[in-house]
Design a protein around this motif. Structure first.
Motif, mmCIF file in Angstrom:
data_model
loop_
_atom_site.group_PDB
_atom_site.id
_atom_site.type_symbol
_atom_site.label_atom_id
_atom_site.label_comp_id
_atom_site.label_asym_id
_atom_site.label_seq_id
_atom_site.Cartn_x
_atom_site.Cartn_y
_atom_site.Cartn_z
ATOM 1 N N LEU A 98 0.800 -1.223 0.000
ATOM 2 C CA LEU A 98 0.000 0.000 0.000
ATOM 3 C C LEU A 98 0.832 1.272 0.000
ATOM 4 O O LEU A 98 0.426 2.280 -0.593
ATOM 5 C CB LEU A 98 -0.941 0.003 1.222
ATOM 6 N N PHE A 99 1.978 1.257 0.652
ATOM 7 C CA PHE A 99 2.754 2.493 0.819
ATOM 8 C C PHE A 99 4.147 2.410 0.211
ATOM 9 O O PHE A 99 5.002 3.251 0.508
ATOM 10 C CB PHE A 99 2.878 2.836 2.315
ATOM 11 N N GLY A 100 4.398 1.408 -0.608
ATOM 12 C CA GLY A 100 5.695 1.329 -1.274
ATOM 13 C C GLY A 100 6.842 1.061 -0.333
ATOM 14 O O GLY A 100 7.934 1.616 -0.508
ATOM 15 N N ALA A 101 6.627 0.221 0.689
ATOM 16 C CA ALA A 101 7.662 -0.160 1.663
ATOM 17 C C ALA A 101 8.242 1.063 2.353
ATOM 18 O O ALA A 101 9.456 1.273 2.416
ATOM 19 C CB ALA A 101 8.760 -0.976 0.981
ATOM 20 N N SER A 102 7.364 1.891 2.906
ATOM 21 C CA SER A 102 7.796 3.084 3.645
ATOM 22 C C SER A 102 8.241 2.688 5.051
ATOM 23 O O SER A 102 7.455 2.135 5.833
ATOM 24 C CB SER A 102 6.644 4.101 3.721
ATOM 25 N N LEU A 103 9.492 2.987 5.374
ATOM 26 C CA LEU A 103 10.002 2.658 6.696
ATOM 27 C C LEU A 103 9.369 3.523 7.781
ATOM 28 O O LEU A 103 9.232 3.090 8.926
ATOM 29 C CB LEU A 103 11.524 2.817 6.716
ATOM 30 N N THR A 104 8.979 4.743 7.425
ATOM 31 C CA THR A 104 8.336 5.627 8.414
ATOM 32 C C THR A 104 6.971 5.076 8.817
ATOM 33 O O THR A 104 6.624 5.049 10.005
ATOM 34 C CB THR A 104 8.187 7.034 7.841
ATOM 35 N N VAL A 105 6.184 4.632 7.838
ATOM 36 C CA VAL A 105 4.883 4.036 8.150
ATOM 37 C C VAL A 105 5.063 2.790 9.001
ATOM 38 O O VAL A 105 4.325 2.556 9.974
ATOM 39 C CB VAL A 105 4.123 3.716 6.855
ATOM 40 N N TYR A 106 6.053 1.997 8.675
ATOM 41 C CA TYR A 106 6.319 0.784 9.451
ATOM 42 C C TYR A 106 6.689 1.132 10.893
ATOM 43 O O TYR A 106 6.232 0.486 11.846
ATOM 44 C CB TYR A 106 7.437 -0.008 8.786
ATOM 45 N N GLY A 107 7.517 2.162 11.073
ATOM 46 C CA GLY A 107 7.897 2.566 12.420
ATOM 47 C C GLY A 107 6.733 3.106 13.228
ATOM 48 O O GLY A 107 6.603 2.831 14.427
ATOM 49 N N VAL A 108 5.847 3.864 12.584
ATOM 50 C CA VAL A 108 4.669 4.394 13.281
ATOM 51 C C VAL A 108 3.757 3.252 13.718
ATOM 52 O O VAL A 108 3.217 3.269 14.837
ATOM 53 C CB VAL A 108 3.925 5.394 12.374
ATOM 54 N N LEU A 109 3.571 2.257 12.872
ATOM 55 C CA LEU A 109 2.713 1.129 13.234
ATOM 56 C C LEU A 109 3.337 0.257 14.318
ATOM 57 O O LEU A 109 2.619 -0.451 15.037
ATOM 58 C CB LEU A 109 2.427 0.278 11.991
ATOM 59 N N PHE A 110 4.640 0.323 14.455
ATOM 60 C CA PHE A 110 5.311 -0.507 15.453
ATOM 61 C C PHE A 110 4.992 -0.061 16.884
ATOM 62 O O PHE A 110 4.931 -0.896 17.800
ATOM 63 C CB PHE A 110 6.828 -0.445 15.209
ATOM 64 N N VAL A 111 4.755 1.220 17.095
ATOM 65 C CA VAL A 111 4.532 1.740 18.450
ATOM 66 C C VAL A 111 3.252 1.169 19.073
ATOM 67 O O VAL A 111 3.283 0.640 20.196
ATOM 68 C CB VAL A 111 4.526 3.277 18.436
ATOM 69 N N PRO A 112 2.070 1.248 18.412
ATOM 70 C CA PRO A 112 0.875 0.654 19.053
ATOM 71 C C PRO A 112 0.954 -0.857 19.206
ATOM 72 O O PRO A 112 0.408 -1.409 20.168
ATOM 73 C CB PRO A 112 -0.270 1.065 18.124
ATOM 74 N N VAL A 113 1.633 -1.541 18.290
ATOM 75 C CA VAL A 113 1.782 -2.991 18.445
ATOM 76 C C VAL A 113 2.626 -3.302 19.679
ATOM 77 O O VAL A 113 2.339 -4.246 20.427
ATOM 78 C CB VAL A 113 2.400 -3.600 17.168
ATOM 79 N N SER A 114 3.653 -2.513 19.927
ATOM 80 C CA SER A 114 4.472 -2.699 21.130
ATOM 81 C C SER A 114 3.650 -2.474 22.388
ATOM 82 O O SER A 114 3.781 -3.221 23.374
ATOM 83 C CB SER A 114 5.668 -1.746 21.099
ATOM 84 N N LEU A 115 2.799 -1.461 22.376
ATOM 85 C CA LEU A 115 1.954 -1.185 23.539
ATOM 86 C C LEU A 115 0.978 -2.334 23.797
ATOM 87 O O LEU A 115 0.801 -2.765 24.946
ATOM 88 C CB LEU A 115 1.192 0.120 23.322
ATOM 89 N N LEU A 116 0.346 -2.845 22.748
ATOM 90 C CA LEU A 116 -0.585 -3.963 22.921
ATOM 91 C C LEU A 116 0.129 -5.213 23.429
ATOM 92 O O LEU A 116 -0.417 -5.958 24.254
ATOM 93 C CB LEU A 116 -1.293 -4.265 21.602
ATOM 94 N N THR A 117 1.339 -5.439 22.948
ATOM 95 C CA THR A 117 2.094 -6.599 23.424
ATOM 96 C C THR A 117 2.378 -6.491 24.912
ATOM 97 O O THR A 117 2.247 -7.474 25.659
ATOM 98 C CB THR A 117 3.410 -6.719 22.641
ATOM 99 N N ALA A 118 2.737 -5.288 25.371
ATOM 100 C CA ALA A 118 3.022 -5.097 26.802
ATOM 101 C C ALA A 118 1.760 -5.172 27.645
ATOM 102 O O ALA A 118 1.809 -5.578 28.809
ATOM 103 C CB ALA A 118 3.715 -3.751 27.017
#
Length: 201
Positions: A98-118
């Motif tokens: 969807l976003f052409g392998a944007s590392l910024t989008v990937y990093g933004v999505l990583f934060v809520p996933v980390s919170l849910l995991t904790a």
């Protein structure tokens, strides 16, 4: 021979026009309690709606209510690692589509996933959440990172992506660690309160 009924003298003569007691009279006077109150409230005053508690409509309260309404599974240490790695890998593929392998989008999505995991790891495995989160970040980078020819090119692209997106990696890990610390403090306080609670008689 007809006998006439006599009324004792202490009751006095019967009066035909004597008023009935309040229990025998009908109307609103018998139903209305003393003091001008009806059904526990003053007569004539409108019912005021209950006011919400202070801070009930604040953004923090809305976030807390939203989090309480979400599913609340209890994952083991291994389960939390598998959950985070699987979600980040899926998000990496979606980011590439969807976003052409944007590392910024990937990093933004990583934060809520980390919170849910904790938040979803069980109490006995709280300390595993800050450990599995960075590993899941690296696993999910595989479909997003730029890769060259062969295994060496892929590994080089992964290391470069980790170096350029270290801020999001540290940020998500810090969020997971903070959530784990808060949950740990609450758990210790709850156990201390349970120990200090007097036994039931």
């Amino acid at each position: 021979m007809e006998q006439h009924r006599t009324r004792p003298a202490q009751y006095g003569p019967r009066r035909s026009g004597a008023p009935l007691p309040a229990q025998g009279r009908g109307g609103a006077a018998a139903a209305r309690p003393p003091g001008g109150r009806v059904a526990g409230r003053p007569v004539g005053r409108p019912v005021q709606p209950a006011r919400p508690a202070p801070g009930a409509g604040s953004p923090v309260a809305r976030v807390v209510r939203a989090l309480r309404g979400m599913p609340n599974p209890r994952l083991t240490g291994l389960g939390s690692g598998l959950f985070c790695a699987a979600v980040m890998t899926l998000l990496g593929f979606l980011d590439g589509l969807l976003f052409g392998a944007s590392l910024t989008v990937y990093g933004v999505l990583f934060v809520p996933v980390s919170l849910l995991t904790a938040l979803w790891v069980r109490r006995g495995d709280l300390l595993t959440a800050p450990v599995v989160v960075p590993i899941a970040f690296a696993v999910g980078l595989v479909p997003v990172a730029e890769s060259g020819d062969g295994l060496g090119g892929r590994l080089m692209g992964l290391v470069t992506a980790l170096a350029t997106e270290a801020g999001w990696l540290y940020g998500g890990t810090l969020v997971a660690g903070s959530a784990v610390i808060v949950r740990r403090i609450r758990l210790v306080r709850r156990r201390a309160a349970a120990r200090n609670r007097p036994p039931a008689a």
